[in-house]
Design an enzyme around this catalytic site. Structure first.
Site, mmCIF file in Angstrom:
data_model
loop_
_atom_site.group_PDB
_atom_site.id
_atom_site.type_symbol
_atom_site.label_atom_id
_atom_site.label_comp_id
_atom_site.label_asym_id
_atom_site.label_seq_id
_atom_site.Cartn_x
_atom_site.Cartn_y
_atom_site.Cartn_z
ATOM 1 N N GLY A 105 20.924 -40.724 -83.572
ATOM 2 C CA GLY A 105 20.735 -40.677 -85.020
ATOM 3 C C GLY A 105 21.321 -41.898 -85.689
ATOM 4 O O GLY A 105 22.193 -42.573 -85.136
ATOM 5 N N LYS B 160 33.640 -39.922 -81.861
ATOM 6 C CA LYS B 160 33.695 -41.380 -81.768
ATOM 7 C C LYS B 160 35.076 -41.773 -81.254
ATOM 8 O O LYS B 160 36.091 -41.181 -81.670
ATOM 9 C CB LYS B 160 33.463 -41.985 -83.155
ATOM 10 C CG LYS B 160 32.061 -41.746 -83.683
ATOM 11 C CD LYS B 160 31.056 -42.613 -82.946
ATOM 12 C CE LYS B 160 29.682 -42.546 -83.589
ATOM 13 N NZ LYS B 160 28.715 -43.425 -82.929
ATOM 14 N N ASP C 33 23.271 -46.628 -75.242
ATOM 15 C CA ASP C 33 22.653 -46.607 -76.574
ATOM 16 C C ASP C 33 22.294 -48.060 -76.918
ATOM 17 O O ASP C 33 21.186 -48.531 -76.593
ATOM 18 C CB ASP C 33 23.656 -45.982 -77.573
ATOM 19 C CG ASP C 33 23.194 -45.993 -79.020
ATOM 20 O OD1 ASP C 33 22.137 -46.564 -79.321
ATOM 21 O OD2 ASP C 33 23.892 -45.432 -79.895
ATOM 22 N N LYS D 72 16.755 -43.946 -79.475
ATOM 23 C CA LYS D 72 16.644 -44.034 -80.941
ATOM 24 C C LYS D 72 15.413 -44.865 -81.208
ATOM 25 O O LYS D 72 15.392 -46.057 -80.896
ATOM 26 C CB LYS D 72 17.841 -44.787 -81.527
ATOM 27 C CG LYS D 72 19.096 -43.989 -81.691
ATOM 28 C CD LYS D 72 20.179 -44.855 -82.331
ATOM 29 C CE LYS D 72 21.510 -44.129 -82.237
ATOM 30 N NZ LYS D 72 22.641 -45.055 -82.414
ATOM 31 N N LYS E 184 29.900 -34.584 -80.487
ATOM 32 C CA LYS E 184 30.224 -35.939 -79.990
ATOM 33 C C LYS E 184 31.326 -36.483 -80.866
ATOM 34 O O LYS E 184 31.263 -36.352 -82.088
ATOM 35 C CB LYS E 184 28.950 -36.774 -80.063
ATOM 36 C CG LYS E 184 29.125 -38.271 -80.242
ATOM 37 C CD LYS E 184 27.793 -38.980 -79.997
ATOM 38 C CE LYS E 184 27.570 -40.135 -80.950
ATOM 39 N NZ LYS E 184 26.265 -40.798 -80.761
ATOM 40 N N ASP F 214 31.541 -41.395 -77.862
ATOM 41 C CA ASP F 214 30.753 -42.618 -78.111
ATOM 42 C C ASP F 214 31.709 -43.728 -78.548
ATOM 43 O O ASP F 214 32.397 -43.601 -79.561
ATOM 44 C CB ASP F 214 29.718 -42.344 -79.208
ATOM 45 C CG ASP F 214 28.764 -43.522 -79.428
ATOM 46 O OD1 ASP F 214 28.880 -44.542 -78.721
ATOM 47 O OD2 ASP F 214 27.883 -43.401 -80.311
ATOM 48 N N SER G 220 27.634 -35.471 -84.609
ATOM 49 C CA SER G 220 28.446 -36.636 -84.268
ATOM 50 C C SER G 220 29.589 -36.729 -85.277
ATOM 51 O O SER G 220 29.351 -36.819 -86.482
ATOM 52 C CB SER G 220 27.574 -37.891 -84.322
ATOM 53 O OG SER G 220 28.357 -39.044 -84.174
ATOM 54 N N GLU H 16 29.251 -42.443 -73.989
ATOM 55 C CA GLU H 16 28.187 -43.285 -74.555
ATOM 56 C C GLU H 16 28.683 -44.701 -74.841
ATOM 57 O O GLU H 16 29.727 -44.891 -75.471
ATOM 58 C CB GLU H 16 27.695 -42.610 -75.847
ATOM 59 C CG GLU H 16 26.504 -43.280 -76.504
ATOM 60 C CD GLU H 16 26.018 -42.484 -77.729
ATOM 61 O OE1 GLU H 16 26.394 -41.294 -77.887
ATOM 62 O OE2 GLU H 16 25.273 -43.061 -78.540
HETATM 63 O O1 SMG Z 1 22.767 -39.564 -87.451
HETATM 64 O O2 SMG Z 1 24.151 -37.987 -86.921
HETATM 65 C C1 SMG Z 1 23.846 -39.170 -87.016
HETATM 66 C C2 SMG Z 1 24.844 -40.203 -86.530
HETATM 67 C C3 SMG Z 1 24.869 -40.288 -85.060
HETATM 68 O O3 SMG Z 1 26.813 -41.280 -84.168
HETATM 69 C C4 SMG Z 1 25.694 -41.439 -84.559
HETATM 70 N N1 SMG Z 1 25.107 -42.651 -84.553
HETATM 71 O O4 SMG Z 1 26.078 -45.096 -82.142
HETATM 72 O O5 SMG Z 1 25.089 -43.241 -81.900
HETATM 73 C C5 SMG Z 1 25.623 -44.063 -82.634
HETATM 74 C C6 SMG Z 1 25.775 -43.849 -84.108
HETATM 75 C C7 SMG Z 1 25.268 -44.991 -84.893
HETATM 76 C C8 SMG Z 1 25.339 -44.768 -86.345
HETATM 77 S S1 SMG Z 1 25.668 -46.165 -87.212
HETATM 78 C C9 SMG Z 1 25.137 -45.778 -88.776
HETATM 79 MG MG MG Z 2 25.823 -44.420 -80.056
#
Ligand code: SMG
Ligand code: MG
Length: 369
Positions: free
Chosen positions: A290, A163, A238, A262, A161, A188, A135, A213
């Protein structure tokens, strides 16, 4: 099992690179590490609540409060004969899934150690290695993003992925897709859009994305279903899915075609498994999300991701993508086929490094019976 000792530690770990999302930028990762002792065994849990209420309303401070004042005392009372007991004990309390999940992870670890089997086996998983991706946070501009994505591809990640947020979406996707035409790519938004301003989400429909996402608000299943009806690309939820009931309702109204599972967000591994089972029955692909976990939380994510319905690559990257030095060993490494091995030792299957844990601890509290 009688739990006679619980320790909480608020820890802070420096990320190898800042992680920017639609709700802010993190340089350090805060979380709570839980230690549970019972019958001579030690179980570890990680509560993924962070510094600010950006991803979730929970923070390390709210989780600390709810754990120490309510959840921990409820666990220290009497025997816990099975993991389901935890749900009954905590059933009278509302919300705070990240706090709940941290405690539940340590219990699952203890029960798997008692049975002398890996956590993955206790959960019903049998994949030896799980497909993973990376990500990538919001970068300075599209050129930097192409460069960062390229480095991860060179390291062996075959799914990326990125953001997005309003104003930083179509341009970035166009740039990455242009540079890497065959990459498994997904985005995402972390709920940054309103249904009224989804023209830019609809504009993403022609870039052959694996999924989009959480474009809309976490409490907005209904508008997600209106948006999904307009898109070829699958919406993946999510933040909106906090329970198996939410998952069922989302699928019934076609609010998504994929679910990011998650364990933290849904209150623990038991609920995560229930969502997995529902999706497997309904032919809905899932993947493991994650929360920038330490090696403790990552081991737990790999265990749940070994279940058969986790067919899409998870946000479970190698240790060196997050931290220079982790609090658990061994480090997780990426295999050449963009997978990571599921731990095979009993319980979580990692060893917690106590010196390293001490170095990153900001606050510690012990509870005994
Ligand atoms: O753990 O590789 C990882 C991060 C994955 O993008 C990621 N998580 O919305 O999916 C999500 C975000 C939330 C992380 S906020 C700390
Ligand atoms: Mg997410």
């Amino acid at each position: 099992m009688k739990i006679d000792f619980i320790e909480l530690r608020h820890i802070r770990m420096r990320l190898v690179a800042p992680f920017e999302t639609s709700f802010g930028v993190e340089h350090d990762r805060d979380c709570i590490i839980l230690t549970l002792r019972g019958e001579g065994l030690t179980g570890w849990g990680e509560c993924a609540a962070g510094m600010s209420p950006g991803y979730s309303y929970e923070t390390t401070a709210t989780a600390w409060h709810v754990l120490t004042d309510f959840f921990v005392p409820a666990i220290l009372e009497g025997e816990i004969t099975e993991i389901e007991d935890l749900r009954d004990r905590l059933g009278k309390f509302k919300g705070h899934p990240l706090a709940r999940a941290g405690l539940e992870m340590a219990l699952w670890d203890l029960f798997a150690q008692t049975a002398e089997i890996p956590l993955a086996t206790l959960l019903g998983g049998d994949q030896k290695a799980v497909p993973v991706g990376v990500s990538v946070g919001i970068q300075k501009d599209a050129e930097v993003l192409i460069d960062v994505v390229g480095r991860f591809i060179d390291e062996g990640y075959d799914r990326v992925k990125i953001k997005i947020k309003p104003g930083r979406d179509v341009g970035e996707v166009q740039a990455v897709r242009g540079a890497y035409p065959d990459l498994k790519l997904q985005v995402d938004a972390n709920s940054a859009y309103m249904f009224e301003d989804t023209a830019s989400i609809e504009a993403l429909d022609d870039f052959d994305l694996l999924l989009i996402e959480q474009p809309l608000g976490e409490d907005d299943l209904f508008d997600h279903s209106r948006l999904q009806a307009r898109l070829k690309t699958a919406i993946c939820l999510d933040e909106s899915i906090l329970s198996v009931r939410h998952a069922r309702q989302a699928l019934e109204i076609n609010a998504c075609r994929v679910i990011n599972i998650k364990p933290g967000r849904v209150g623990g591994l038991s609920e995560a498994k229930a969502i997995h089972d529902l999706c497997l029955d309904s032919n809905i692909p899932v993947w493991c999300g994650g929360m920038l976990e330490t090696g403790i939380g990552r081991a737990s994510n790999l265990a749940i991701a070994s279940l058969p319905g986790f067919t899409l690559p998870g946000d479970i990257s190698a240790t060196d993508r997050y931290y220079k030095e982790d609090i658990a060993a061994p480090s997780f490494v990426l295999n050449p086929d963009s997978t990571i091995d599921v731990p095979t030792k009993p319980g979580l299957g990692v060893e917690v490094l106590s010196d390293r844990l001490d170095q990153v601890t900001l606050r510690r509290e012990v509870f005994k019976v």
